[in-house]
Design a protein around this motif. Structure first.
Motif, short mmCIF file in Angstrom:
data_model
loop_
_atom_site.label_atom_id
_atom_site.label_comp_id
_atom_site.label_asym_id
_atom_site.label_seq_id
_atom_site.Cartn_x
_atom_site.Cartn_y
_atom_site.Cartn_z
N GLY A 123 -1.37 11.96 0.77
CA GLY A 123 -1.20 10.62 1.30
C GLY A 123 0.08 9.93 0.87
O GLY A 123 0.17 8.70 0.92
N THR A 163 2.59 16.72 0.38
CA THR A 163 2.87 15.29 0.52
C THR A 163 1.96 14.67 1.58
O THR A 163 1.44 13.56 1.39
CB THR A 163 4.34 15.05 0.90
OG1 THR A 163 4.67 15.80 2.07
CG2 THR A 163 5.26 15.43 -0.24
N GLN A 201 11.18 8.32 3.94
CA GLN A 201 9.86 8.03 4.49
C GLN A 201 9.22 9.32 4.97
O GLN A 201 9.86 10.13 5.65
CB GLN A 201 9.97 7.05 5.66
CG GLN A 201 8.62 6.68 6.26
CD GLN A 201 8.77 5.75 7.45
OE1 GLN A 201 9.87 5.35 7.81
NE2 GLN A 201 7.65 5.42 8.08
N PRO A 211 4.33 11.67 9.29
CA PRO A 211 3.18 12.55 9.53
C PRO A 211 3.46 13.50 10.71
O PRO A 211 3.98 13.08 11.74
CB PRO A 211 2.05 11.58 9.85
CG PRO A 211 2.49 10.27 9.29
CD PRO A 211 3.98 10.25 9.42
N THR A 261 0.82 -1.22 0.00
CA THR A 261 0.00 0.00 0.00
C THR A 261 0.85 1.26 0.00
O THR A 261 0.31 2.36 0.15
CB THR A 261 -0.92 0.01 1.22
OG1 THR A 261 -0.12 -0.13 2.41
CG2 THR A 261 -1.93 -1.11 1.16
N ALA A 262 2.16 1.14 -0.17
CA ALA A 262 3.03 2.32 -0.19
C ALA A 262 2.67 3.20 -1.37
O ALA A 262 2.43 2.72 -2.49
CB ALA A 262 4.49 1.89 -0.26
N THR A 292 3.51 8.28 1.13
CA THR A 292 4.19 7.61 2.25
C THR A 292 5.70 7.63 2.10
O THR A 292 6.42 7.60 3.12
CB THR A 292 3.73 6.16 2.37
OG1 THR A 292 4.06 5.44 1.15
CG2 THR A 292 2.21 6.08 2.59
N HIS A 293 6.20 7.67 0.86
CA HIS A 293 7.65 7.65 0.63
C HIS A 293 7.98 8.52 -0.59
O HIS A 293 7.14 8.71 -1.49
CB HIS A 293 8.16 6.23 0.37
CG HIS A 293 8.02 5.32 1.54
ND1 HIS A 293 6.82 4.70 1.86
CD2 HIS A 293 8.92 4.92 2.49
CE1 HIS A 293 6.99 3.96 2.94
NE2 HIS A 293 8.25 4.07 3.34
#
Length: 634
Positions: free
Chosen positions: A450, A446, A505, A508, A411-412, A452-453
């Motif tokens: 959403g 970012t 990474q 948040p 899901t990345a 993530t990386h």
């Protein structure tokens, strides 16, 4: 006896042409290893689109939840889909497709012009088209270019047959293939108009109905589906909606038309990099080549009465193609490549006709071919040396891609300049770039999207200038500076020096996100001049995250415009540049507030620091004029 000699001669021609195609195949094959599949992003994007078609729908496999997609147009992915099903995941085998299509284009060019040009001129046309650097490039890339030119040549051959011998069944088929060509590349709509013109000139009135019906039916189905599924006919419509307001005056159109003609005549047809010559010499060369093109088309139209409908259709198609690209501010040789066989044919005919009075046509066309061939071979030789000197690369950044597959969850959601290729290789969701003006805006977007990386890698985009977009290549260069400077938001988790890649990474930060949202509310009220709301929102923003330099800068600007405390405004600006030493607008505002406080020397210093920061970062150059104007008023 004469019949036997003619048959033997025809057999010899076929054998010679077969040998010619085999030599070209032996040349195109190794040259295809200059590039890997996915290097242009267009090829990986089309392969992903083909994979979605194999799943039973037209979806964006790069994004979470795989939403419906209307870009790219489905013509080439439809053609590619069965081959994708056969070779997956060994994508390099797909290079066979453009090689075969390019060889087929050579064959179709021969069939199209064999009764328009002399045999000598025809061989010159085939040789020049085959070794043209853009043709060699197209033969090794799994993109729509070779497929589109194949469709164009096939359609004009079908038009010639339809004008010679009308057949309503073929008219339906002609319409279907024309609609498919328009779904491969949008310039195909110019092709549809050209075929219609050819049928009118050829007086094939009965063919117009089936041709128009089949074209409108197939194209209409795709347009209806796109609008119903995505709310827009095509992704091109959004780009055009932003380009058109930029061309309200005629000068930008004329300037871009000159660039398009330069790409067609100098860079593509003559093989001469136009950037090396001044505007006057380039203009003279363009005028000569365009004049030869018009004259050659006119000569063929007058000389071969049975082919007037075909020649008129080809001529109209080439002109409309150039006119269309005059409104498209991204200019490239490959966009003009579908015109190459026609432009070369008309030019060769013009030289042959002009030289008849004072020199043998064979000598003149041969001399022209020799000069152009030398220019082509020079560029081809550089490409050959590139293939010889560099190792064959099937997949770049292999170690980085393997690390992503083994260490990141399925899901990345990865922000990367090679987004389609990364999705193709790792089966992870990707996004190509974020249009940001500064590091804080970048961090906010970012989080908001959403991501993530972030996969940092060398980026080089072919940029289409519009109102709302910035050059993605420059944005990624800025990202390379922003990511290491914000360790609280971006944590380095992988680095590969050999592949020049790094993966960060995204961490948040709720307090930062809330602070930036308050800043955005404050900015809206700032534009309305609602100062009490501005200060309340900015106070809330700085309470959530005191280091928010955007809020500090806006706070000072609001104090200046609302008649507030200038010393406090100066303090806010100074804290902003202390936290972010490359904050150009804060430097400019510091100069402005110092000017209003009567500190002329400090104002000049801050204007100079803003100017030097712009030059060092190679960004926001439009502010240089504002700085210079305000400095002169001190």
């Amino acid at each position: 006896m004469k019949l036997m000699q003619a048959l033997k001669q025809e057999s010899w021609r076929h054998k010679a042409f077969a040998v010619f195609l085999c030599i070209l195949a032996g040349f195109y094959g190794p040259m295809s290893f200059r590039h890997y599949v996915g290097q242009m992003s267009d090829d990986a994007r089309d392969i992903l689109a083909a994979k979605s078609i194999l799943l039973g729908s037209y979806l964006n496999l790069q994004l979470p939840n795989h939403p419906p997609v209307n870009f790219p147009l489905p013509g080439f992915p439809l053609f590619l889909a069965p081959f994708v099903a056969i070779v997956e995941p060994h994508w390099s085998w797909l290079k066979i497709i453009p090689i075969v299509l390019t060889l087929t284009c050579v064959l179709l060019t021969r069939e199209l012009f064999k009764d328009l040009l002399s045999e000598y001129s025809l061989w010159i046309l085939l040789a020049l088209f085959s070794i043209n650097p853009c043709t060699v490039e197209a033969s090794g890339r799994v993109i729509a270019d070779s497929c589109y030119l194949f469709a164009v040549l096939l359609i004009f051959l079908m038009l010639r047959r339809q004008v010679s011998e009308e057949n309503l069944r073929n008219a339906w088929l002609l319409g279907v293939i024309s609609a498919w060509a328009a779904l491969v590349r949008p310039e195909g709509f110019c092709l549809i108009a050209s075929v219609g013109l050819g049928l009118v000139i050829g007086k094939r009135w009965r063919s117009l109905g089936p041709f128009a019906a089949s074209t409108l039916l197939l194209a209409g189905i795709v347009i209806w589906r796109n609008h119903k599924a995505t709310g827009s006919v095509s992704g091109y419509m959004r780009i055009w909606s932003e380009i058109l307001p930029m061309i309200r005056e005629y000068l930008p159109i004329l300037w871009n038309a000159q660039r398009v003609l330069c790409a067609l005549t100098m860079d593509l047809m003559l093989g001469i990099p136009s950037a090396r010559f001044d505007a006057l010499l380039t203009g003279v060369a363009e005028t000569i080549v365009v004049g030869l093109y018009f004259y050659g088309a006119t000569c063929l139209y007058r000389r071969i009465l049975s082919r007037q409908a075909l020649i008129a259709a080809v001529f109209f198609y080439c002109i409309s193609h150039v006119v269309l690209h005059s409104f498209w501010f991204a200019v490239s040789n490959r966009y003009m490549w579908p015109l190459l066989p026609f432009a070369l044919a008309f030019t060769i005919e013009a030289v042959a006709m002009l030289s008849r009075r004072f020199w043998h046509p064979r000598y003149s066309t041969g001399a022209l071919a020799l000069i152009i061939a030398v220019l082509y071979v020079r560029q081809d030789a550089i490409a050959v040396m590139e293939v010889i000197s560099k190792p064959l690369v099937d997949r770049p950044q292999t170690a980085t891609a393997d690390w992503v597959r083994t260490h990141l969850p399925s899901t990345a959601f990865i922000l990367t300049p090679d987004a389609p290729w990364v999705t193709l290789e790792t089966d992870r969701w990707t996004w190509a770039y974020i249009s940001s003006t500064d590091v804080e805006n970048y961090r906010y977007k970012t989080f908001f999207q959403g991501i993530t990386h972030v996969w940092l890698a060398p980026a080089k985009y072919f940029y289409v200038p519009t109102i709302s977009t910035r050059d993605p290549t420059r944005l990624w260069k800025a990202s390379a500076q922003w990511l290491p400077s914000s360790p609280e938001s971006f944590r380095l988790v992988y680095k590969n020096t050999a592949e020049t890649t790094a993966i960060y990474q995204v961490i948040p930060a709720v307090h930062f996100f809330k602070s930036y949202v308050s800043y955005l509310y404050a900015y809206e009220d700032f534009e309305r001049g609602n100062w009490p709301k501005v200060f309340r929102a900015l106070d809330d923003s700085l309470k959530q995250y005191p280091q928010m330099t955007s809020s500090l800068n806006l706070y000072g600007a609001a104090l200046m415009l609302s008649g507030g405390n200038l010393d406090l405004a100066k303090t806010k600006f100074e804290k902003a540049v202390q936290l972010r030493p490359d904050f150009i607008m804060a430097f400019i505002n510091l100069a402005r507030v110092n000017h209003r406080l009567g500190h002329r020397k400090e104002a000049l210093e801050y204007y100079e620091r803003a100017k030097q920061t712009i030059i060092a970062n190679n960004d926001q150059e439009f502010l240089l004029q504002i700085i210079e104007k305000e400095r002169q008023q001190l």
